[in-house]
Write a protein that holds these residues in place. Sequence first.
Motif, PDB file in Angstrom:
ATOM      1  N   HIS A   8       0.823  -1.209   0.000  1.00 11.10           N
ATOM      2  CA  HIS A   8       0.000   0.000   0.000  1.00 11.10           C
ATOM      3  C   HIS A   8       0.862   1.266   0.000  1.00 11.10           C
ATOM      4  CE1 HIS A   8       0.904   0.780   4.245  1.00 11.10           C
ATOM      5  NE2 HIS A   8       0.725  -0.522   4.450  1.00 11.10           N
ATOM      6  N   ASP A  23      -7.431   0.299  10.968  1.00 12.65           N
ATOM      7  CA  ASP A  23      -7.882   0.603   9.598  1.00 12.65           C
ATOM      8  C   ASP A  23      -7.646   2.079   9.276  1.00 12.65           C
ATOM      9  OD1 ASP A  23      -8.878   0.069   7.111  1.00 12.65           O
ATOM     10  OD2 ASP A  23     -10.977   0.104   7.702  1.00 12.65           O
ATOM     11  N   ASP A  25      -6.205   5.452   7.069  1.00  9.49           N
ATOM     12  CA  ASP A  25      -6.349   5.955   5.704  1.00  9.49           C
ATOM     13  C   ASP A  25      -4.967   6.174   5.076  1.00  9.49           C
ATOM     14  OD1 ASP A  25      -7.597   6.882   3.403  1.00  9.49           O
ATOM     15  OD2 ASP A  25      -8.805   8.391   4.444  1.00  9.49           O
ATOM     16  N   LEU A  53      -8.241  -3.974   4.588  1.00  7.70           N
ATOM     17  CA  LEU A  53      -7.993  -2.690   5.251  1.00  7.70           C
ATOM     18  C   LEU A  53      -7.925  -1.585   4.209  1.00  7.70           C
ATOM     19  CD1 LEU A  53      -5.367  -3.809   7.913  1.00  7.70           C
ATOM     20  CD2 LEU A  53      -7.834  -3.492   8.192  1.00  7.70           C
ATOM     21  N   GLN A  54      -8.455  -0.408   4.538  1.00  5.67           N
ATOM     22  CA  GLN A  54      -8.710   0.606   3.516  1.00  5.67           C
ATOM     23  C   GLN A  54      -7.452   1.096   2.808  1.00  5.67           C
ATOM     24  OE1 GLN A  54     -10.137   4.533   4.690  1.00  5.67           O
ATOM     25  NE2 GLN A  54      -9.680   4.100   6.833  1.00  5.67           N
ATOM     26  N   ARG A  55      -6.293   1.070   3.467  1.00  5.93           N
ATOM     27  CA  ARG A  55      -5.085   1.517   2.784  1.00  5.93           C
ATOM     28  C   ARG A  55      -4.716   0.594   1.627  1.00  5.93           C
ATOM     29  NH1 ARG A  55      -3.808  -0.175   8.031  1.00  5.93           N
ATOM     30  NH2 ARG A  55      -2.038  -1.598   8.339  1.00  5.93           N
ATOM     31  N   ARG A  57      -7.371  -1.605   0.237  1.00  2.00           N
ATOM     32  CA  ARG A  57      -8.595  -1.626  -0.568  1.00  2.00           C
ATOM     33  C   ARG A  57      -8.657  -0.457  -1.528  1.00  2.00           C
ATOM     34  NH1 ARG A  57     -12.880   1.205   0.342  1.00  2.00           N
ATOM     35  NH2 ARG A  57     -12.434   1.500   2.561  1.00  2.00           N
ATOM     36  N   LYS A  58      -8.351   0.743  -1.049  1.00  2.54           N
ATOM     37  CA  LYS A  58      -8.391   1.925  -1.921  1.00  2.54           C
ATOM     38  C   LYS A  58      -7.419   1.780  -3.090  1.00  2.54           C
ATOM     39  CE  LYS A  58     -10.097   5.451   1.253  1.00  2.54           C
ATOM     40  NZ  LYS A  58      -9.852   6.772   1.868  1.00  2.54           N
ATOM     41  N   GLU A  61      -8.723  -0.945  -5.632  1.00  2.00           N
ATOM     42  CA  GLU A  61      -9.848  -0.441  -6.420  1.00  2.00           C
ATOM     43  C   GLU A  61      -9.392   0.620  -7.415  1.00  2.00           C
ATOM     44  OE1 GLU A  61     -13.319  -1.261  -3.061  1.00  2.00           O
ATOM     45  OE2 GLU A  61     -12.508   0.765  -3.315  1.00  2.00           O
ATOM     46  N   LYS A  76      -4.103  -9.378   5.798  1.00  2.00           N
ATOM     47  CA  LYS A  76      -3.949  -8.228   6.702  1.00  2.00           C
ATOM     48  C   LYS A  76      -2.558  -8.233   7.340  1.00  2.00           C
ATOM     49  CE  LYS A  76      -8.744  -7.529   8.283  1.00  2.00           C
ATOM     50  NZ  LYS A  76      -9.604  -7.555   9.493  1.00  2.00           N
TER      51      LYS A  76
END
Length: 199
Positions: A8, A23, A25, A53-55, A57-58, A61, A76
Amino acid sequence: MSIYVIRHTTPLIEKGTCYGQADIDVTATFEDEAQIIRRHLPAGLQRVYSSPLQRCRKLAEHLFPGHAIHFEHDLKEIHCGEWELQQWNDIPREEIEPWMNDFVNVCIPGGESYVHLFTRVTRCFEAMTASGKTTAIVTHGGVIRSILAHITRTPLHESFSAFSVYYGCVVKIDAHHDGFTYEILSNIPTAKEQHQPSR
């Protein structure tokens, strides 16, 4: 078969903070970092996996908008238990010293040991490679070190010195009939991370 393992981008977290499965950012440099990563990825990827985890997932995507992304709990970062989001320097010495003396085997209070992380990550990695499909994995530094230690048979206690894994790094792993090889495609040095008290 090739597997592209991606860390990430820079997380939005104060330096010196212990974090694993918190989680958090990403920073405002996300778009620029993602653009560098994209240059090292091939067309025609068949599978995309990511930590939820959003770091991660973002980034998944953003990089792979046309793909179905498979979110895997086992990708994770290490679970830091009671230390999550504490400053490393604030963790009591008597609590942290046993872990610092043997971070491979000693569990973080309420969390995991490095062996626990390694076991779940390698189980997940082996299942992914069994498909034989060209794959991208968006994940965390500890997960990437676990994978590289696994395929190179590097002792876990040596994995931090053996593998420098900066934010946004891209590692290409190729599967062969007798094992794996790897190549670092991108790994731009960033500010040194802190994984223990500075004292």
